[in-house]
Design a protein around this motif. Sequence first.
Motif, PDB file in Angstrom:
ATOM      1  N   TYR A  91       0.854  -1.159  -0.085  1.00 23.34           N
ATOM      2  CA  TYR A  91      -0.113   0.099  -0.090  1.00 23.34           C
ATOM      3  C   TYR A  91       0.899   1.170   0.070  1.00 23.34           C
ATOM      4  N   PHE A  92       1.810   1.132   0.912  1.00 22.00           N
ATOM      5  CA  PHE A  92       2.868   2.729   1.068  1.00 22.00           C
ATOM      6  C   PHE A  92       3.498   2.726  -0.334  1.00 22.00           C
ATOM      7  N   PHE A  93       4.089   1.563  -0.830  1.00 22.40           N
ATOM      8  CA  PHE A  93       4.816   1.428  -2.129  1.00 22.40           C
ATOM      9  C   PHE A  93       3.715   2.255  -3.335  1.00 22.40           C
ATOM     10  N   TYR A  94       2.578   1.969  -3.209  1.00 27.10           N
ATOM     11  CA  TYR A  94       1.703   2.586  -4.099  1.00 27.10           C
ATOM     12  C   TYR A  94       1.645   3.953  -3.923  1.00 27.10           C
ATOM     13  N   GLU A  95       1.428   4.410  -2.631  1.00 27.68           N
ATOM     14  CA  GLU A  95       1.068   5.867  -2.391  1.00 27.68           C
ATOM     15  C   GLU A  95       2.413   6.540  -2.975  1.00 27.68           C
ATOM     16  N   TYR A  96       3.478   5.839  -2.495  1.00 30.06           N
ATOM     17  CA  TYR A  96       4.753   6.421  -2.964  1.00 30.06           C
ATOM     18  C   TYR A  96       4.923   6.765  -4.526  1.00 30.06           C
ATOM     19  N   GLN A  97       4.758   5.523  -5.441  1.00 25.77           N
ATOM     20  CA  GLN A  97       4.782   5.693  -6.568  1.00 25.77           C
ATOM     21  C   GLN A  97       3.777   6.612  -7.094  1.00 25.77           C
ATOM     22  N   HIS A  98       2.430   6.517  -6.706  1.00 29.34           N
ATOM     23  CA  HIS A  98       1.582   7.170  -7.474  1.00 29.34           C
ATOM     24  C   HIS A  98       1.858   8.789  -7.289  1.00 29.34           C
ATOM     25  N   ALA A  99       2.168   9.166  -6.284  1.00 39.05           N
ATOM     26  CA  ALA A  99       2.694  10.625  -5.895  1.00 39.05           C
ATOM     27  C   ALA A  99       3.673  10.999  -6.721  1.00 39.05           C
ATOM     28  N   ALA A 100       4.665  10.112  -6.658  1.00 34.35           N
ATOM     29  CA  ALA A 100       5.993  10.269  -7.387  1.00 34.35           C
ATOM     30  C   ALA A 100       5.805  10.381  -8.875  1.00 34.35           C
ATOM     31  N   SER A 101       4.933   9.622  -9.350  1.00 35.96           N
ATOM     32  CA  SER A 101       4.542   9.753 -10.923  1.00 35.96           C
ATOM     33  C   SER A 101       3.985  11.136 -11.280  1.00 35.96           C
ATOM     34  N   HIS A 102       3.246  11.844 -10.546  1.00 34.08           N
ATOM     35  CA  HIS A 102       2.796  12.987 -11.135  1.00 34.08           C
ATOM     36  C   HIS A 102       3.579  13.905 -10.453  1.00 34.08           C
TER      37      HIS A 102
END
Length: 210
Positions: free
Chosen positions: A97-108
Amino acid sequence: MTTAATVVAALATGWALWTLAEYLLHRFAMHMLHGRGIMSREHLEHHVTSGWSFDVTHLMSWAGMLLVGAVVWAPLGGVLVGPAAGVALAVGWAFGYFFYEYQHAASHLRAPRTRYQRLVRRHHFHHHFGAPMANHGVTAPFWDHVFGTHQRPERVRVPRRLALPWLVDADGEVRPAFADDYVLVGAADPDARLLQLDRVRAFASAAPAD
Ligand SMILES: [Zn+2]
Ligand SMILES: [Zn+2]
């Protein structure tokens, strides 16, 4: 007795369970509810501008997902395999979950630096700008292949007014490093009518107009 191999398998299973939840929540609880409920509303607001900034609602999501790990996965793994495996299952889930949160924010917010980050962005920004009912997985395109929602256009079409900050140079054109993956369309300065249309289309899970 719980072996190290069992703990590793439970960690991996917890992470895999998260990637499935990431897909299902994004597709059904966020896009198909069209703004009904806080999770759907917050996500579709994210689609209106395609920006990312920290908001207190993130804390609710973080707490909620940790709670799911603690009250669902840890006891379930504990009953099925053993207490250590239960904790590992919950830890794998939380990590995913936190990997997702990080990757999503970083993508933007930031340009890709690895092949994986490039793939995540391409996949996610086609979801934003081309087909919001496709490419629901963010960290793992795997489930989009399984459920038949995977799309990979030649180049991702990005409305100029919604271009990611890292994608464009000072003149507002696609940086040469990303020209194979993205093409800008439409005008950079939208009028009020177009901004209103962006909101309507985001809440209908439709792609923004050019
Ligand atoms: Zn996004
Ligand atoms: Zn979405």
